[in-house]
Design an enzyme around this catalytic site. Structure first.
Site, PDB file in Angstrom:
ATOM      1  N   HIS A  20      -2.812   6.990   7.336  1.00 29.46           N
ATOM      2  CA  HIS A  20      -1.810   7.908   6.760  1.00 29.46           C
ATOM      3  C   HIS A  20      -2.482   9.195   6.275  1.00 29.46           C
ATOM      4  O   HIS A  20      -1.952  10.295   6.481  1.00 29.46           O
ATOM      5  CB  HIS A  20      -1.100   7.263   5.563  1.00 29.46           C
ATOM      6  CG  HIS A  20       0.090   6.425   5.929  1.00 29.46           C
ATOM      7  ND1 HIS A  20       1.142   6.896   6.660  1.00 29.46           N
ATOM      8  CD2 HIS A  20       0.396   5.125   5.637  1.00 29.46           C
ATOM      9  CE1 HIS A  20       2.053   5.937   6.812  1.00 29.46           C
ATOM     10  NE2 HIS A  20       1.621   4.847   6.206  1.00 29.46           N
ATOM     11  N   GLN A  59       2.456   9.960   2.195  1.00 27.53           N
ATOM     12  CA  GLN A  59       3.819   9.412   2.309  1.00 27.53           C
ATOM     13  C   GLN A  59       4.756   9.945   1.224  1.00 27.53           C
ATOM     14  O   GLN A  59       5.965   9.804   1.335  1.00 27.53           O
ATOM     15  CB  GLN A  59       3.794   7.879   2.233  1.00 27.53           C
ATOM     16  CG  GLN A  59       3.153   7.225   3.449  1.00 27.53           C
ATOM     17  CD  GLN A  59       3.098   5.731   3.298  1.00 27.53           C
ATOM     18  OE1 GLN A  59       2.191   5.202   2.654  1.00 27.53           O
ATOM     19  NE2 GLN A  59       4.047   5.031   3.861  1.00 27.53           N
ATOM     20  N   CYS A 109       5.791  -0.349   7.825  1.00 26.54           N
ATOM     21  CA  CYS A 109       5.430   0.885   7.121  1.00 26.54           C
ATOM     22  C   CYS A 109       6.605   1.290   6.252  1.00 26.54           C
ATOM     23  O   CYS A 109       7.757   1.280   6.718  1.00 26.54           O
ATOM     24  CB  CYS A 109       5.110   1.982   8.129  1.00 26.54           C
ATOM     25  SG  CYS A 109       4.621   3.534   7.362  1.00 26.54           S
ATOM     26  N   LEU A 110       6.316   1.661   5.012  1.00 28.59           N
ATOM     27  CA  LEU A 110       7.403   2.060   4.114  1.00 28.59           C
ATOM     28  C   LEU A 110       8.068   3.352   4.591  1.00 28.59           C
ATOM     29  O   LEU A 110       9.186   3.651   4.193  1.00 28.59           O
ATOM     30  CB  LEU A 110       6.866   2.231   2.686  1.00 28.59           C
ATOM     31  CG  LEU A 110       6.332   0.954   2.014  1.00 28.59           C
ATOM     32  CD1 LEU A 110       5.742   1.272   0.650  1.00 28.59           C
ATOM     33  CD2 LEU A 110       7.430  -0.104   1.898  1.00 28.59           C
ATOM     34  N   GLY A 126       0.845  -1.199   0.000  1.00 31.44           N
ATOM     35  CA  GLY A 126       0.000   0.000   0.000  1.00 31.44           C
ATOM     36  C   GLY A 126       0.873   1.239   0.000  1.00 31.44           C
ATOM     37  O   GLY A 126       2.086   1.169   0.248  1.00 31.44           O
ATOM     38  N   HIS A 153      -4.674   1.035   7.483  1.00 33.30           N
ATOM     39  CA  HIS A 153      -3.321   1.605   7.583  1.00 33.30           C
ATOM     40  C   HIS A 153      -3.205   2.823   6.647  1.00 33.30           C
ATOM     41  O   HIS A 153      -2.678   3.868   7.031  1.00 33.30           O
ATOM     42  CB  HIS A 153      -2.310   0.513   7.210  1.00 33.30           C
ATOM     43  CG  HIS A 153      -0.877   0.909   7.297  1.00 33.30           C
ATOM     44  ND1 HIS A 153      -0.015   0.414   8.251  1.00 33.30           N
ATOM     45  CD2 HIS A 153      -0.106   1.744   6.524  1.00 33.30           C
ATOM     46  CE1 HIS A 153       1.185   0.932   8.072  1.00 33.30           C
ATOM     47  NE2 HIS A 153       1.157   1.734   7.021  1.00 33.30           N
ATOM     48  N   GLU A 154      -3.719   2.692   5.412  1.00 30.98           N
ATOM     49  CA  GLU A 154      -3.578   3.793   4.439  1.00 30.98           C
ATOM     50  C   GLU A 154      -4.476   4.974   4.801  1.00 30.98           C
ATOM     51  O   GLU A 154      -4.068   6.135   4.656  1.00 30.98           O
ATOM     52  CB  GLU A 154      -3.871   3.302   3.015  1.00 30.98           C
ATOM     53  CG  GLU A 154      -2.962   2.191   2.506  1.00 30.98           C
ATOM     54  CD  GLU A 154      -1.477   2.416   2.776  1.00 30.98           C
ATOM     55  OE1 GLU A 154      -1.038   3.575   2.790  1.00 30.98           O
ATOM     56  OE2 GLU A 154      -0.756   1.422   2.988  1.00 30.98           O
TER      57      GLU A 154
HETATM   58  O1  K1U Z   1       1.597   2.351   3.801  1.00 33.06           O
HETATM   59  C1  K1U Z   1       2.666   1.754   3.895  1.00 33.06           C
HETATM   60  O2  K1U Z   1       3.583   2.160   4.591  1.00 33.06           O
HETATM   61  C2  K1U Z   1       2.824   0.442   3.167  1.00 33.06           C
HETATM   62  C3  K1U Z   1       2.785  -0.717   4.129  1.00 33.06           C
HETATM   63  C4  K1U Z   1       1.336  -1.099   4.298  1.00 33.06           C
HETATM   64  C5  K1U Z   1       0.992  -2.151   5.295  1.00 33.06           C
HETATM   65  C6  K1U Z   1       1.915  -2.833   6.013  1.00 33.06           C
HETATM   66  C7  K1U Z   1       1.559  -3.834   6.884  1.00 33.06           C
HETATM   67  C8  K1U Z   1       0.269  -4.157   7.054  1.00 33.06           C
HETATM   68  C9  K1U Z   1      -0.657  -3.455   6.356  1.00 33.06           C
HETATM   69  C10 K1U Z   1      -0.296  -2.454   5.495  1.00 33.06           C
HETATM   70  C11 K1U Z   1       3.633  -1.853   3.586  1.00 33.06           C
HETATM   71  O3  K1U Z   1       3.462  -2.309   2.517  1.00 33.06           O
HETATM   72  S1  K1U Z   1       4.873  -2.439   4.633  1.00 33.06           S
HETATM   73  C12 K1U Z   1       5.749  -3.710   3.896  1.00 33.06           C
HETATM   74  C13 K1U Z   1       5.114  -4.870   3.252  1.00 33.06           C
HETATM   75  O4  K1U Z   1       5.440  -5.004   2.119  1.00 33.06           O
HETATM   76  C14 K1U Z   1       4.207  -5.923   3.799  1.00 33.06           C
HETATM   77  C15 K1U Z   1       3.668  -5.968   5.060  1.00 33.06           C
HETATM   78  C16 K1U Z   1       2.807  -6.987   5.463  1.00 33.06           C
HETATM   79  C17 K1U Z   1       2.500  -7.996   4.616  1.00 33.06           C
HETATM   80  C18 K1U Z   1       3.053  -7.993   3.359  1.00 33.06           C
HETATM   81  C19 K1U Z   1       3.885  -6.978   2.965  1.00 33.06           C
HETATM   82 ZN    ZN Z   2       2.638   3.074   6.311  1.00 29.57          ZN
END
Ligand code: K1U
Ligand code: ZN
Length: 175
Positions: free
Chosen positions: A137, A51, A91-92, A46, A133-134
């Site tokens: 943000h 961000q 979170c990225l 996401g 989560h989004e």
């Molecule tokens: O918004 C962001 O920072 C992106 C984030 C979103 C997210 C992370 C974890 C749970 C829900 C939403 C990421 O993509 S973090 C890294 C990631 O690639 C990932 C995390 C959990 C499962 C699979 C991938």
């Molecule tokens: Zn995030």
């Protein structure tokens, strides 16, 4: 298309509350396309416009196994939520930090799609987590805000130390 720079915690711009999109025009569609490319490049599931330093209510999500089914949510609103689920989030904008967060298990979301068409989405599991989560943000909230004060203080110390080591907090790295 272009790769966008992802802001890193504790950048204060991550705390901005994004404004609704009034017209889904070519500029918004270009932003959506750049955000999708940036999300894939960063291997995320996401990304919210906040961000990448843009205070508009635009988010992209792709939880598909092949990472080939992007969803676009413009002006997303959760209109129903139920149940609870706890899962590890990252979170990225906060690389290297993962912790358990409790969120609604099921959400119904209304939004506009990439071309401005109204859409409704019923989500559970990882998709429901990503949507929440989004939207957080877009409201200037981070998953860290859901943690206990104790965990939060420990993490903030760890991150400040990491930034000092990397020399990214304005001080000279001492090695
Ligand atoms: O918004 C962001 O920072 C992106 C984030 C979103 C997210 C992370 C974890 C749970 C829900 C939403 C990421 O993509 S973090 C890294 C990631 O690639 C990932 C995390 C959990 C499962 C699979 C991938
Ligand atoms: Zn995030």
């Amino acid at each position: 298309m272009a790769l966008l720079h992802i802001l890193q915690y504790p950048d204060e711009r991550l705390r901005h509350v994004a404004a609704p999109v009034t017209t889904v025009d070519a500029e918004v569609r270009a932003l959506v396309d750049d955000m999708i490319e940036t999300m894939y490049d960063a291997s995320g599931i996401g990304l919210a416009a906040t961000q990448v330093g843009i205070d508009r209510r635009v988010a992209v999500i792709d939880v598909s196994p092949g990472h080939d089914t992007p969803r676009v949510l413009i002006n997303p609103e959760i209109v129903e939520r139920s149940g609870e689920q706890e899962s590890e989030e990252g979170c990225l904008s906060i690389p290297g930090v993962y912790d358990k967060v409790t969120r609604a298990a099921n959400v119904r979301v209304r939004a506009l799609g990439r071309d401005g068409e109204p859409l409704e989405l019923e989500a559970d599991g990882l998709l429901a987590i990503a949507v929440q989560h989004e939207i957080d943000h877009l409201d200037g909230r981070l998953f860290l805000d859901h943690l206990s004060m104790l965990k939060r203080r420990r993490l903030d110390k760890k991150l400040a130390k990491q930034r000092r080591r990397e020399g990214t907090d304005g001080h000279r790295a001492l090695g």
